[in-house]
Design a protein around this motif. Structure first.
Motif, PDB file in Angstrom:
ATOM      1  N   LEU A  96       7.678  -1.578 -12.301  1.00 46.41           N
ATOM      2  CA  LEU A  96       8.501  -2.324 -11.350  1.00 46.41           C
ATOM      3  C   LEU A  96       9.925  -1.775 -11.296  1.00 46.41           C
ATOM      4  CD1 LEU A  96       7.362  -5.984 -12.015  1.00 46.41           C
ATOM      5  CD2 LEU A  96       6.973  -4.646  -9.954  1.00 46.41           C
ATOM      6  N   LEU A  97      10.495  -1.480 -12.452  1.00 47.97           N
ATOM      7  CA  LEU A  97      11.859  -0.950 -12.475  1.00 47.97           C
ATOM      8  C   LEU A  97      11.942   0.424 -11.822  1.00 47.97           C
ATOM      9  CD1 LEU A  97      13.024  -2.074 -16.015  1.00 47.97           C
ATOM     10  CD2 LEU A  97      13.837  -2.915 -13.806  1.00 47.97           C
ATOM     11  N   THR A  98      10.961   1.269 -12.048  1.00 46.44           N
ATOM     12  CA  THR A  98      10.946   2.593 -11.428  1.00 46.44           C
ATOM     13  C   THR A  98      10.891   2.474  -9.914  1.00 46.44           C
ATOM     14  OG1 THR A  98       9.889   3.565 -13.353  1.00 46.44           O
ATOM     15  CG2 THR A  98       9.684   4.776 -11.285  1.00 46.44           C
ATOM     16  N   GLU A  99      10.006   1.623  -9.428  1.00 51.82           N
ATOM     17  CA  GLU A  99       9.888   1.432  -7.981  1.00 51.82           C
ATOM     18  C   GLU A  99      11.151   0.807  -7.396  1.00 51.82           C
ATOM     19  OE1 GLU A  99       8.207   1.566  -4.175  1.00 51.82           O
ATOM     20  OE2 GLU A  99       7.767   2.642  -6.026  1.00 51.82           O
ATOM     21  N   LEU A 100      11.719  -0.146  -8.103  1.00 55.75           N
ATOM     22  CA  LEU A 100      12.947  -0.786  -7.635  1.00 55.75           C
ATOM     23  C   LEU A 100      14.092   0.221  -7.576  1.00 55.75           C
ATOM     24  CD1 LEU A 100      14.461  -3.312  -6.797  1.00 55.75           C
ATOM     25  CD2 LEU A 100      14.818  -3.809  -9.219  1.00 55.75           C
ATOM     26  N   ARG A 101      14.241   1.050  -8.606  1.00 54.73           N
ATOM     27  CA  ARG A 101      15.300   2.070  -8.605  1.00 54.73           C
ATOM     28  C   ARG A 101      15.133   3.025  -7.423  1.00 54.73           C
ATOM     29  NH1 ARG A 101      13.933   2.647 -14.245  1.00 54.73           N
ATOM     30  NH2 ARG A 101      15.273   1.252 -15.411  1.00 54.73           N
ATOM     31  N   ARG A 102      13.904   3.473  -7.211  1.00 60.46           N
ATOM     32  CA  ARG A 102      13.635   4.401  -6.113  1.00 60.46           C
ATOM     33  C   ARG A 102      14.017   3.769  -4.776  1.00 60.46           C
ATOM     34  NH1 ARG A 102      10.034   5.625  -2.336  1.00 60.46           N
ATOM     35  NH2 ARG A 102       8.633   3.908  -2.731  1.00 60.46           N
ATOM     36  N   ARG A 103      13.634   2.550  -4.579  1.00 58.07           N
ATOM     37  CA  ARG A 103      13.911   1.889  -3.301  1.00 58.07           C
ATOM     38  C   ARG A 103      15.396   1.552  -3.143  1.00 58.07           C
ATOM     39  NH1 ARG A 103       9.278   0.532  -0.561  1.00 58.07           N
ATOM     40  NH2 ARG A 103       7.404   0.883  -1.771  1.00 58.07           N
ATOM     41  N   GLN A 125       3.850  -5.249  -1.903  1.00 60.69           N
ATOM     42  CA  GLN A 125       2.698  -4.427  -1.547  1.00 60.69           C
ATOM     43  C   GLN A 125       2.375  -3.454  -2.672  1.00 60.69           C
ATOM     44  OE1 GLN A 125       4.148  -2.918   2.242  1.00 60.69           O
ATOM     45  NE2 GLN A 125       2.476  -3.991   3.282  1.00 60.69           N
ATOM     46  N   HIS A 126       3.391  -2.837  -3.248  1.00 60.39           N
ATOM     47  CA  HIS A 126       3.203  -1.899  -4.339  1.00 60.39           C
ATOM     48  C   HIS A 126       2.566  -2.599  -5.531  1.00 60.39           C
ATOM     49  CE1 HIS A 126       3.851   1.346  -7.160  1.00 60.39           C
ATOM     50  NE2 HIS A 126       4.463   0.491  -7.962  1.00 60.39           N
ATOM     51  N   ALA A 127       3.070  -3.768  -5.870  1.00 65.36           N
ATOM     52  CA  ALA A 127       2.537  -4.517  -7.017  1.00 65.36           C
ATOM     53  C   ALA A 127       1.068  -4.861  -6.788  1.00 65.36           C
ATOM     54  CB  ALA A 127       3.359  -5.774  -7.246  1.00 65.36           C
ATOM     55  N   LEU A 128       0.733  -5.278  -5.583  1.00 65.64           N
ATOM     56  CA  LEU A 128      -0.663  -5.616  -5.279  1.00 65.64           C
ATOM     57  C   LEU A 128      -1.553  -4.381  -5.296  1.00 65.64           C
ATOM     58  CD1 LEU A 128      -0.066  -8.278  -2.533  1.00 65.64           C
ATOM     59  CD2 LEU A 128      -1.019  -8.661  -4.794  1.00 65.64           C
ATOM     60  N   ALA A 129      -1.030  -3.259  -4.823  1.00 71.13           N
ATOM     61  CA  ALA A 129      -1.815  -2.031  -4.838  1.00 71.13           C
ATOM     62  C   ALA A 129      -2.090  -1.582  -6.254  1.00 71.13           C
ATOM     63  CB  ALA A 129      -1.077  -0.931  -4.071  1.00 71.13           C
ATOM     64  N   VAL A 130      -1.096  -1.704  -7.126  1.00 70.37           N
ATOM     65  CA  VAL A 130      -1.281  -1.323  -8.535  1.00 70.37           C
ATOM     66  C   VAL A 130      -2.289  -2.256  -9.184  1.00 70.37           C
ATOM     67  CG1 VAL A 130      -0.143  -1.212 -10.778  1.00 70.37           C
ATOM     68  CG2 VAL A 130       0.961  -0.210  -8.774  1.00 70.37           C
ATOM     69  N   GLU A 131      -2.208  -3.546  -8.862  1.00 67.48           N
ATOM     70  CA  GLU A 131      -3.153  -4.518  -9.432  1.00 67.48           C
ATOM     71  C   GLU A 131      -4.571  -4.231  -8.988  1.00 67.48           C
ATOM     72  OE1 GLU A 131      -3.920  -8.726  -8.057  1.00 67.48           O
ATOM     73  OE2 GLU A 131      -2.638  -9.037  -9.780  1.00 67.48           O
ATOM     74  N   ALA A 132      -4.737  -3.831  -7.735  1.00 64.60           N
ATOM     75  CA  ALA A 132      -6.065  -3.577  -7.184  1.00 64.60           C
ATOM     76  C   ALA A 132      -6.720  -2.337  -7.795  1.00 64.60           C
ATOM     77  CB  ALA A 132      -5.991  -3.427  -5.676  1.00 64.60           C
TER      78      ALA A 132
END
Length: 133
Positions: A96-103, A125-132
């Motif tokens: 989550l932190l990596t994605e947040l930093r990137r965005r 969407q990213h969190a749901l994709a990772v969960e799936a």
């Protein structure tokens, strides 16, 4: 019928014994904004960060729970248990932190409210994709 965010908010208001009017006064959020978030069956876009932070503070609910509920209200699927509060349990804090930093870096020059709503939505969407996966 109301959307997932509206259900969470109305449930918490019932627990606190508050009316919608009291919630409006306590949160300082306009009646039009609150009606637009809890009234429709589905939200057209994510609420902005400041609104969800304010709701979290006033309702004594975790910010993450409200973000997840808002994501579900925008049409993102619930997890297998049907519980929106646990959608992110398979995502590590580091992911989550990596994605947040990137965005944040990408959106730094475009920090308007719409961009922040889109960032919230993209993170969900990213969190749901990772969960799936």
């Amino acid at each position: 019928m109301t959307n997932e965010l509206g259900t969470v908010i109305e449930g918490r208001l019932g627990e606190k014994g508050w009316s919608i009017s009291r919630f409006m006064l306590e949160s300082g959020v306009s009646p039009d904004v609150i009606a637009g978030l809890i009234g429709p069956d589905q939200l057209s876009d994510m609420p902005d960060e400041s609104t969800l932070v304010r709701f979290s503070e006033v309702l004594d609910l975790p910010y993450r729970q409200l973000v997840v509920a808002a994501g579900v209200a925008c049409g993102l699927p619930k997890n297998q248990e049907g519980e929106p509060t646990f959608v992110l349990r398979f995502v590590t804090n580091e992911e989550l932190l990596t994605e947040l930093r990137r965005r944040l870096v990408r959106g730094r020059s475009h920090g308007d409210a719409q961009r922040r709503r889109l960032t919230h939505f993209a993170l969900m969407q990213h969190a749901l994709a990772v969960e799936a996966s």
